[in-house]
Design an enzyme around this catalytic site. Structure first.
Site, PDB file in Angstrom:
ATOM      1  N   ASP A  22       0.879  -1.174   0.000  1.00 39.16           N
ATOM      2  CA  ASP A  22       0.000   0.000   0.000  1.00 39.16           C
ATOM      3  C   ASP A  22       0.916   1.224   0.000  1.00 39.16           C
ATOM      4  O   ASP A  22       2.131   1.120   0.211  1.00 39.16           O
ATOM      5  CB  ASP A  22      -0.896  -0.001   1.244  1.00 39.16           C
ATOM      6  CG  ASP A  22      -1.810   1.223   1.315  1.00 39.16           C
ATOM      7  OD1 ASP A  22      -2.321   1.661   0.264  1.00 39.16           O
ATOM      8  OD2 ASP A  22      -2.003   1.770   2.415  1.00 39.16           O
ATOM      9  N   SER A  23       0.295   2.381  -0.172  1.00 41.65           N
ATOM     10  CA  SER A  23       1.072   3.624  -0.086  1.00 41.65           C
ATOM     11  C   SER A  23       1.546   3.879   1.345  1.00 41.65           C
ATOM     12  O   SER A  23       2.488   4.637   1.553  1.00 41.65           O
ATOM     13  CB  SER A  23       0.205   4.806  -0.539  1.00 41.65           C
ATOM     14  OG  SER A  23      -0.970   4.864   0.252  1.00 41.65           O
ATOM     15  N   GLY A  55      -3.160   8.963  -3.613  1.00 35.87           N
ATOM     16  CA  GLY A  55      -4.466   9.390  -4.120  1.00 35.87           C
ATOM     17  C   GLY A  55      -4.488  10.751  -4.780  1.00 35.87           C
ATOM     18  O   GLY A  55      -5.428  11.072  -5.504  1.00 35.87           O
ATOM     19  N   CYS A  85      -4.282  -1.403  -1.950  1.00 43.60           N
ATOM     20  CA  CYS A  85      -4.455   0.037  -2.143  1.00 43.60           C
ATOM     21  C   CYS A  85      -5.439   0.196  -3.294  1.00 43.60           C
ATOM     22  O   CYS A  85      -5.181  -0.306  -4.396  1.00 43.60           O
ATOM     23  CB  CYS A  85      -3.107   0.663  -2.489  1.00 43.60           C
ATOM     24  SG  CYS A  85      -3.202   2.388  -2.965  1.00 43.60           S
ATOM     25  N   ASN A  86      -6.550   0.872  -3.034  1.00 43.59           N
ATOM     26  CA  ASN A  86      -7.544   1.050  -4.100  1.00 43.59           C
ATOM     27  C   ASN A  86      -6.995   1.907  -5.231  1.00 43.59           C
ATOM     28  O   ASN A  86      -7.269   1.658  -6.398  1.00 43.59           O
ATOM     29  CB  ASN A  86      -8.789   1.719  -3.528  1.00 43.59           C
ATOM     30  CG  ASN A  86      -9.563   0.801  -2.605  1.00 43.59           C
ATOM     31  OD1 ASN A  86     -10.480   0.125  -3.034  1.00 43.59           O
ATOM     32  ND2 ASN A  86      -9.190   0.766  -1.341  1.00 43.59           N
ATOM     33  N   THR A  87      -6.229   2.927  -4.856  1.00 36.96           N
ATOM     34  CA  THR A  87      -5.715   3.845  -5.876  1.00 36.96           C
ATOM     35  C   THR A  87      -4.817   3.091  -6.848  1.00 36.96           C
ATOM     36  O   THR A  87      -4.945   3.213  -8.075  1.00 36.96           O
ATOM     37  CB  THR A  87      -4.924   4.986  -5.197  1.00 36.96           C
ATOM     38  OG1 THR A  87      -5.696   5.502  -4.113  1.00 36.96           O
ATOM     39  CG2 THR A  87      -4.611   6.099  -6.176  1.00 36.96           C
ATOM     40  N   GLU A 165      -3.704   8.333   8.835  1.00 38.51           N
ATOM     41  CA  GLU A 165      -2.243   8.219   9.020  1.00 38.51           C
ATOM     42  C   GLU A 165      -1.798   8.915  10.303  1.00 38.51           C
ATOM     43  O   GLU A 165      -0.807   8.551  10.906  1.00 38.51           O
ATOM     44  CB  GLU A 165      -1.505   8.842   7.825  1.00 38.51           C
ATOM     45  CG  GLU A 165      -1.524   8.012   6.559  1.00 38.51           C
ATOM     46  CD  GLU A 165      -0.505   6.862   6.557  1.00 38.51           C
ATOM     47  OE1 GLU A 165       0.557   6.982   7.192  1.00 38.51           O
ATOM     48  OE2 GLU A 165      -0.794   5.836   5.913  1.00 38.51           O
ATOM     49  N   CYS A 201     -11.060   3.040   0.044  1.00 37.52           N
ATOM     50  CA  CYS A 201      -9.658   3.334   0.331  1.00 37.52           C
ATOM     51  C   CYS A 201      -9.325   2.527   1.578  1.00 37.52           C
ATOM     52  O   CYS A 201     -10.114   2.513   2.538  1.00 37.52           O
ATOM     53  CB  CYS A 201      -9.467   4.828   0.584  1.00 37.52           C
ATOM     54  SG  CYS A 201      -7.821   5.238   1.224  1.00 37.52           S
ATOM     55  N   HIS A 203      -7.438   3.025   3.909  1.00 38.80           N
ATOM     56  CA  HIS A 203      -7.270   3.796   5.139  1.00 38.80           C
ATOM     57  C   HIS A 203      -8.607   4.045   5.850  1.00 38.80           C
ATOM     58  O   HIS A 203      -8.625   4.325   7.046  1.00 38.80           O
ATOM     59  CB  HIS A 203      -6.648   5.168   4.833  1.00 38.80           C
ATOM     60  CG  HIS A 203      -5.174   5.130   4.583  1.00 38.80           C
ATOM     61  ND1 HIS A 203      -4.625   4.584   3.456  1.00 38.80           N
ATOM     62  CD2 HIS A 203      -4.135   5.583   5.332  1.00 38.80           C
ATOM     63  CE1 HIS A 203      -3.300   4.709   3.517  1.00 38.80           C
ATOM     64  NE2 HIS A 203      -2.982   5.307   4.639  1.00 38.80           N
TER      65      HIS A 203
END
Ligand code: DGL
Length: 284
Positions: A22-23, A55, A85-87, A165, A201, A203
């Protein structure tokens, strides 16, 4: 299939770990579901924390980042990759399939869309995601493939990434921001709101209580983690890649910035402790 249970690609064997990236720490919500569904499997998790957020970046940049993070995991050795990660799932899957033809790759958008359709008896689906995921319209496409009659409205909610985050997951500030994002989205569904709201997302599940508190009653929250874990379990079975032997699996962590912060914030997402010493700093 050979005697040592390796699949067609020679470098992939059943006892290798599953790679997840993921990011940042958001994908740990997916790792949590994976560890619950597949307790014997080993995992490598990479959070590209130095370059978060994804994103707000262009699709081309995110696709390039995804290739770089995958390279690190493939070089260590993984039998399957989860793009948590959806993005990145919206833009990077074709490039990853081309670069690593022997590697099974599972994103989170298709499983999320499937879960949404299963929870939309009136075919009314709202989606919040990062700006990049909304721009790429991957959820709309995936939902319409499964449910062509669906009414879908989407809205970017990028600030939720920073809040998560930061570990700011509840309280009046979070609820005010949630209201700013969600009131206009709910207004797109007159007569009772949508059937469900997709947390598009990885997160966002951490903010679920605050999000739920500003939604009309009866709107279900959809998080793709569980359905993604089920997809991974099915894929491992189908390819004969289920890890052999009993005993709990292990997880190793990699971050592109500040292992201490990754461990501290990450354990909230993972729901279990992460020791800073278990997080390796990598440079892409
Ligand atoms: N967690 C990521 C996602 O699911 C992206 C957050 C970000 O880096 O903007 O889209």
């Amino acid at each position: 299939m050979t005697a040592d249970n390796s699949c067609a690609a020679p470098h992939i064997t059943a006892n290798m770990p599953i790679g997840v990236f993921d990011s940042g720490v958001g994908g740990l919500t997916v790792l949590r579901a994976l560890r619950r569904a597949l307790p014997n499997e080993d995992f490598l998790y990479l959070g590209d924390t130095a370059r978060l957020p994804y994103g707000t970046k262009s699709g081309a940049t995110v696709a390039r980042y995804a290739l770089q993070t995958t390279r690190v995991l493939v070089d260590i050795g993984v039998k399957l990759l989860v793009v948590a990660c959806n993005t990145a799932s919206s833009v990077a899957l074709p490039g990853l399939a081309e670069a690593y033809p022997g590697l099974p790759v599972i994103g989170v958008v298709e499983p999320g869309a499937r879960a949404a359709c299963q929870n939309a008896p009136r075919s009314r689906i709202a989606v919040i995601a990062t700006g990049g995921t909304v721009r790429g319209a991957a959820y709309q496409a995936a939902i319409l493939r499964l449910m062509p009659q669906a009414t879908i409205a989407t809205r970017p909610a990028q600030l939720f990434v920073s809040l998560a985050e930061e570990g700011w997951t509840e309280g009046s500030v979070v609820e005010d921001i949630a209201r700013r994002y969600l009131d206009p989205l709910m207004a797109e569904f007159p007569e009772g709101g949508p059937d469900c709201l997709v947390l598009g997302c990885t997160h966002f599940p951490l903010l679920a209580p605050a999000i739920r508190s500003v939604l009309p009653q009866g709107v279900r929250l959809i998080d793709s983690a569980e359905t993604t874990a089920q997809c991974v379990a099915d894929e491992l079975c189908a390819r004969g890649l289920v890890k052999e032997g009993a005993g709990p699996g292990a997880a190793r962590f990699f971050a592109t910035d500040d292992p201490e912060r990754f461990a501290r914030v990450g354990e909230i997402f993972l729901g279990e402790g992460i020791a800073t010493a278990d997080v390796t700093l990598v440079d892409l």
